[in-house]
Design a protein around this motif. Structure first.
Motif, PDB file in Angstrom:
ATOM      1  N   GLU A   9       0.857  -1.189   0.000  1.00  0.00           N
ATOM      2  CA  GLU A   9       0.000   0.000   0.000  1.00  0.00           C
ATOM      3  C   GLU A   9       0.893   1.238   0.000  1.00  0.00           C
ATOM      4  N   ASP A  10       0.647   2.152  -0.955  1.00  0.00           N
ATOM      5  CA  ASP A  10       1.554   3.299  -1.076  1.00  0.00           C
ATOM      6  C   ASP A  10       1.133   4.509  -0.241  1.00  0.00           C
ATOM      7  N   ASP A  53      -2.884  -3.262  -2.689  1.00  0.00           N
ATOM      8  CA  ASP A  53      -3.499  -2.089  -3.308  1.00  0.00           C
ATOM      9  C   ASP A  53      -3.145  -2.122  -4.797  1.00  0.00           C
ATOM     10  N   GLY A  55      -3.486   0.303  -7.019  1.00  0.00           N
ATOM     11  CA  GLY A  55      -2.945   1.565  -7.531  1.00  0.00           C
ATOM     12  C   GLY A  55      -1.621   1.896  -6.868  1.00  0.00           C
ATOM     13  N   LYS A 102     -11.957   1.004  -1.325  1.00  0.00           N
ATOM     14  CA  LYS A 102     -11.735   2.105  -0.374  1.00  0.00           C
ATOM     15  C   LYS A 102     -12.875   3.112  -0.463  1.00  0.00           C
TER      16      LYS A 102
HETATM   17 CA    CA Z   1      -2.693   3.531  -3.957  1.00  0.00          CA
END
Ligand code: CA
Length: 219
Positions: A9-10, A53, A55, A102
């Motif tokens: 997860e970024d 995640d 993205g 999310k």
């Molecule tokens: Ca992301």
């Protein structure tokens, strides 16, 4: 032993919040901030489930999932933003076990993780399969021929167990790919190679082992 999760997860705020919640729920969590770090964590092994995640700044989580699925059936829950339905569907098609959109609650995350882990757990068994002189111990994931232990790689073992469960049955290479690799889009050559290696390990033993035969044009 505590269940070890990889959280890829970024978004640091979100990741840290998830991590502390998951740790309080009894999990060990390794956080990876991008796809590259995620790959490294998976490579180290010891992970029981990944929350991924889709993205990520350095490449799509889908590519990471695809690469992972070509070598393992590790349970994966993909996470997407609202409106990223195409990614979600692609994630499931590639072999994600579940998805979350999310924003989601931490309680829901924990519930989904537990549900996926339950589903992916193989039924407890101490089953011994016997075919001729071959014995396959499915609890220890070991096989021997008349007491001579075979040295098998994980996929070779899985292949042998599958065949030992159904002696005489014909499997197509697609079926074997699906059941052992969990994917049907891999090269059938992978199966051929594993069957070849396994066959090699079953021949030349003091006691003859059951033979793996190839049915031309089918399996
Ligand atoms: Ca992301």
């Amino acid at each position: 032993m505590r269940t070890h999760l990889a959280l890829i997860e970024d978004d640091p705020d979100f990741a840290l919040m998830c991590r502390s919640y998951l740790e309080r729920a009894g999990f060990t969590v390794t956080w990876a901030i991008d796809a590259r770090a995620g790959k490294a964590v998976m490579h180290e092994g010891g992970i029981d489930l990944a929350v991924l995640d889709l993205g990520l700044p350095d490449g799509s989580g889908l590519d990471l999932l695809r690469a992972l699925r070509s070598i393992s059936r590790l349970p994966v829950i993909v996470v997407t933003g609202r409106g990223e339905e195409a990614d979600r569907v692609a994630g499931l098609e590639i072999g994600a076990d579940d998805y979350l959109v999310k924003p989601f609650s931490q309680r829901e995350l924990v519930a989904r993780i537990r549900a996926v882990l339950r589903r992916s757990q193989p039924p407890e068994s101490t089953e011994i399969l016997a075919v001729g002189a071959l014995r396959v111990d499915t609890a220890a994931r070991r096989a021997d021929v008349a007491g001579a232990l075979l040295t098998l790689r994980p996929k070779e073992y899985a292949l042998l167990e599958l065949l030992a469960r159904a002696p005489g049955r014909v499997f197509s290479s697609e079926q074997l790919l699906e059941q052992i690799w969990g994917v049907s889009w891999q090269q059938p050559a992978t199966v051929v190679e594993h069957v070849y290696r396994l066959r090699g390990k079953l021949t030349g033993l003091p006691t003859p082992a059951p033979r793996i035969t190839t049915v031309r044009g089918y399996g």
